[in-house]
Design an enzyme around this catalytic site. Structure first.
Site, PDB file in Angstrom:
ATOM      1  N   GLU A  94       0.301 -19.945  17.895  1.00 23.07           N
ATOM      2  CA  GLU A  94      -0.356 -21.233  18.062  1.00 23.07           C
ATOM      3  C   GLU A  94      -0.936 -21.314  19.471  1.00 23.07           C
ATOM      4  O   GLU A  94      -0.195 -21.188  20.460  1.00 23.07           O
ATOM      5  CB  GLU A  94       0.659 -22.374  17.873  1.00 23.07           C
ATOM      6  N   GLU A 147      -2.182 -23.779  21.984  1.00 22.81           N
ATOM      7  CA  GLU A 147      -1.961 -25.217  22.011  1.00 22.81           C
ATOM      8  C   GLU A 147      -2.716 -25.904  23.135  1.00 22.81           C
ATOM      9  O   GLU A 147      -2.230 -26.000  24.264  1.00 22.81           O
ATOM     10  CB  GLU A 147      -0.463 -25.493  22.115  1.00 22.81           C
TER      11      GLU A 147
END
Lengths: 239, 239
Positions: free
Chosen positions: A132, A134
DNA sequence: TATGGATCCATA
DNA sequence: TATGGATCCATA
């Protein structure tokens, strides 16, 4: 862009010493370090945050550029293929919830999908990896970490990584995006979610700019989508 | 406004059968049920979501009205006093984190405060209660739940409640706010964070409008200028 | 400065 | 319609 450190929150089943993890970490570290601004300059130099003339707001860098360059680097420079969504079973067992005040047992139906991860791939030794990137709102980092933790627990992935700005980088980008400082108080919670059996590694990688500049000729990374970014700048220039 | 159900994710140490919990639940249920629109109408009637003339966007209700009325009702109608922030100790022990690739042990410093809860109070029988009214972004609900879970684990509260819209109510309010559907897949995670000793109850309460209306004379609940609101206003003005 | 929040965006 | 995201706001 600078890789600062990688925190391993848990490591079950020897993932940390696997070839797959070493390869994936090397690759995404490379992909991070090959994010440049200005393009091809060999470093990520950001225009520093600056107070606007109204004495209140700040000019900052948008985040889309960083995200898209990271994902592009993983695909084009590092040669990984992205596998799209992995999804959790909606039929999986819900915990035994009690209703109040009736005190009846209840299972809330799972009526929402699990979305995907930014990047999912499989290593040569068969580890399923979710990464991920982010740069959404800090609260979105909580969802990402929760999702990685559940995916690891469920066993649909064996490696989960969140890449997040340092507090210093954070201050030069869009207000309130994810940053390691605001996650630091929650690490023990995610650590406690380690799967009791099987393989699972959960890590957070912290990244930062290589340099800051006050040079007025260095443009801020654009905010918003292409069309509106220009429009917004015009509006500001007018004031 | 309608109280739909209260899910008890965990209940340790008999909190569920305490007088304090019964009193607090009765009160916040009352405070919910006394949120009216139009004011003094005895019900929460919302103008239904409606597609704008551009055929793309929607008119929806803002959320500030609901939040402020809930908090006001808790104070003025139910007579609770709010105690401001409870804060977690920044010195508490961090988990043993490993750095990669050095494999050194590391403890990430806790460099960010824990913020507060929307409403904190203490019952007559001494239970410390934190209530979160969640009409922020759905990802913010994850942070709220994580925070409640840690506060319960740490023992600084014994009751944690998140109040969140049903999926139906959600669709008539600001896009992407918290809703039970998108939390449903994570309940098992929060359930697993139950404290092993001491008292602790974690609950989610689901709320909904009493009625919808298409009457053009019923105004939408006003929206603030948060987030991307101004940007959107400019876009609209241009078209 | 710090933190929770509110609002709309992009895309499948 | 659904889901993750990006952006700026309000307030102490």
């Amino acid at each position: 862009m600078k890789w600062l450190r990688t925190l391993v929150l848990f490591n079950e089943g020897g993932v940390l010493s696997s070839n797959g993890w070493a390869a994936v970490h090397q690759s995404y570290q490379d992909a991070i370090e090959k994010i440049y601004h200005p393009p091809f300059s060999g470093a990520l130099t950001l225009r520093a945050k600056r107070r606007r003339n109204n004495g209140k707001d700040f000019d900052r860098n948008g985040v889309a550029y960083l995200r898209s360059h990271f994902l592009r680097n993983m695909l084009e420079l590092e040669g990984w293929t992205s596998e799209g969504d992995v999804d959790l079973d909606k039929e999986r067992q819900q915990p035994a919830i009690l209703l109040y005040p009736s005190c009846e047992h209840y299972r809330e139906p799972i009526t929402s999908g699990f979305g995907g991860f930014d990047f999912v791939t499989t290593t040569l030794d068969g580890l399923k990896v979710a990464i991920e990137w982010e740069t959404g709102n800090i609260s979105s980092s909580h969802r990402s970490m929760n999702k990685l933790a559940i995916a690891l627990k469920t066993g649909i992935i064996q490696v989960g990584v969140l890449i997040v700005p340092s507090r210093d980088l954070y201050s030069h980008l869009t207000d309130r995006i994810g940053n390691i400082a605001e996650l630091s108080g929650y690490l023990e919670m995610w650590e406690s979610l380690r799967p009791k059996d099987g393989k699972g590694l959960l890590a957070i990688t912290v990244v930062e700019h290589d340099a800051l500049s006050d040079d007025p000729d260095l443009p801020y990374l654009p905010t918003g989508s292409d069309g509106r970014a220009n429009q917004a700048r015009k509006t500001r220039a007018k004031n």
